[in-house]
Design an enzyme around this catalytic site. Sequence first.
Site, PDB file in Angstrom:
ATOM      1  N   LEU A 253       0.833  -1.197   0.000  1.00  0.00           N
ATOM      2  CA  LEU A 253       0.000   0.000   0.000  1.00  0.00           C
ATOM      3  C   LEU A 253       0.873   1.255   0.000  1.00  0.00           C
ATOM      4  O   LEU A 253       0.555   2.241   0.665  1.00  0.00           O
ATOM      5  CB  LEU A 253      -0.933   0.008   1.219  1.00  0.00           C
ATOM      6  CG  LEU A 253      -2.148  -0.912   1.147  1.00  0.00           C
ATOM      7  CD1 LEU A 253      -2.982  -0.814   2.414  1.00  0.00           C
ATOM      8  CD2 LEU A 253      -3.026  -0.598  -0.071  1.00  0.00           C
ATOM      9  N   ALA A 255       2.234   4.184  -2.285  1.00  0.00           N
ATOM     10  CA  ALA A 255       2.056   4.838  -3.582  1.00  0.00           C
ATOM     11  C   ALA A 255       3.392   5.073  -4.254  1.00  0.00           C
ATOM     12  O   ALA A 255       4.401   5.347  -3.599  1.00  0.00           O
ATOM     13  CB  ALA A 255       1.314   6.157  -3.396  1.00  0.00           C
ATOM     14  N   GLY A 256       3.421   4.970  -5.557  1.00  0.00           N
ATOM     15  CA  GLY A 256       4.661   5.154  -6.297  1.00  0.00           C
ATOM     16  C   GLY A 256       4.420   5.194  -7.790  1.00  0.00           C
ATOM     17  O   GLY A 256       3.299   5.466  -8.251  1.00  0.00           O
ATOM     18  N   CYS A 263       7.787 -10.525 -12.616  1.00  0.00           N
ATOM     19  CA  CYS A 263       6.596 -11.318 -12.307  1.00  0.00           C
ATOM     20  C   CYS A 263       5.284 -10.591 -12.585  1.00  0.00           C
ATOM     21  O   CYS A 263       4.495 -11.037 -13.424  1.00  0.00           O
ATOM     22  CB  CYS A 263       6.629 -11.771 -10.853  1.00  0.00           C
ATOM     23  SG  CYS A 263       7.960 -12.929 -10.479  1.00  0.00           S
ATOM     24  N   LYS A 266       4.221  -9.657 -16.457  1.00  0.00           N
ATOM     25  CA  LYS A 266       3.948 -10.788 -17.363  1.00  0.00           C
ATOM     26  C   LYS A 266       2.874 -11.709 -16.798  1.00  0.00           C
ATOM     27  O   LYS A 266       2.087 -12.288 -17.558  1.00  0.00           O
ATOM     28  CB  LYS A 266       5.230 -11.566 -17.663  1.00  0.00           C
ATOM     29  CG  LYS A 266       5.745 -12.480 -16.593  1.00  0.00           C
ATOM     30  CD  LYS A 266       6.974 -13.255 -17.060  1.00  0.00           C
ATOM     31  CE  LYS A 266       7.472 -14.228 -15.991  1.00  0.00           C
ATOM     32  NZ  LYS A 266       6.520 -15.322 -15.716  1.00  0.00           N
TER      33      LYS A 266
END
Length: 435
Positions: A253, A255-256, A263, A266
């Site tokens: 959780l 934000a970025g 992983c 795809k």
Amino acid sequence: MKITMIGAGYVGLVSGACFSDFGHSVVCVDKDPGKIEALEAGRMPIFEPGLDALVAKNVAAGRLSFTTELADAVRDAGAIFIAVGTPSRRGDGHADLTYVYEAAREIAGALTGDTVIVTKSTVPVGTGDRVEEIIRELRPELRVEVVSNPEFLREGAAIGDFKRPDRIVVGSESEWARDVMREIYRPLYLNQAPMVFTSRRSSELIKYAANAFLATKITFINEIADLCEAVGAEVQDVSRGIGLDNRIGAKFLHAGPGYGGSCFPKDTVALLKTAEDYATPLRIVEATVQVNDSRKRAMGRRILQAMGGDVRGRTVGLLGLTFKPNTDDMRDAPSLAIIRSLQDAGVSIKAYDPEGMEVARPLIGDVELVGDAYEAARDVDALAIVTEWDAFRALDLTRIAASMRTPLLVDLRNIYSPSEVERVGLCYVPVGSPS
């Protein structure tokens, strides 16, 4: 037990080294002679904290070895793990199972007796069925059981994840195969690591469902961050407030600039393709993929907007290139989309990453790679934190501000507080904050 690991990439090498540390005899097989030569010389093909020491320890103890010869490695093995790559297939996004099926055929040709074959690679539902068909078609006289045993390793923390797992998932309908897997994981089972036994197809889907859920959680908080900026709220407060709910949890959780790596990108796409094949739409996962792709590009625009006006000919410093800290993995890293956005706007770029620069070099074009964070900040018009490496968490901000042409810090990971940054004269632009 003698274990053969087909594939000496990230999953195969970490898993093989950890199994050997439990006391098993492990042979890692890879077709790349350069990789095997490097491993035998103690050089790791990837950056993973602690992996070099773990490999060296078990090679010295005679429990871990490397080879390109599959037939010798398979002989007398109690279990054979398939840990080869399953990249997205060009053109349609399905998981490319070429290497998995090639491995199955080669294993079948080399088998000398009954054995358990374990799919460690991330594969779509039904792959284990096809691997079993291949083995039985080629070697009908042998008793061979195919097991699904997905990995749940975080890059940068893989050894700890393997040795202290949340759970061990084993998909098999055979009690004999389950007993073999119990013996392999006995050191962890004795430490009360939960072993979850399921059908093979359920096990295959667990891996994709887990990654899709975590990707959705990341994307959810990123959209909430945008709303926070619009309404005057603080996303870090919101994250903490909802994360303390045990039904939600605090992890993923933050934000970025969006998720990347080997992983989540795809696997979410591969899961969507499986859903399409079975005419069962996954609308939430579909939205997650679309929003995340847009998020990465939006972070480049955020830097440009913070700089204001005409940015052509100006310079931006980037701190961090890899998709996350403690890895050199550049696959689907947000930095790639950010760099493209900045370059398209005519901005020159300087960048520093503690581990990823050599891997990044062929992917990022005309970017000046420098020796440390302070060099990346020198004479730039904006400095952006893209990856939250520990080395960036306690920078001398006074020195940073004094060296920049324009004192602007865009923190895409929210690792600083506005007060400490603004105290030294830097203009601070975080994510999910009205400031």
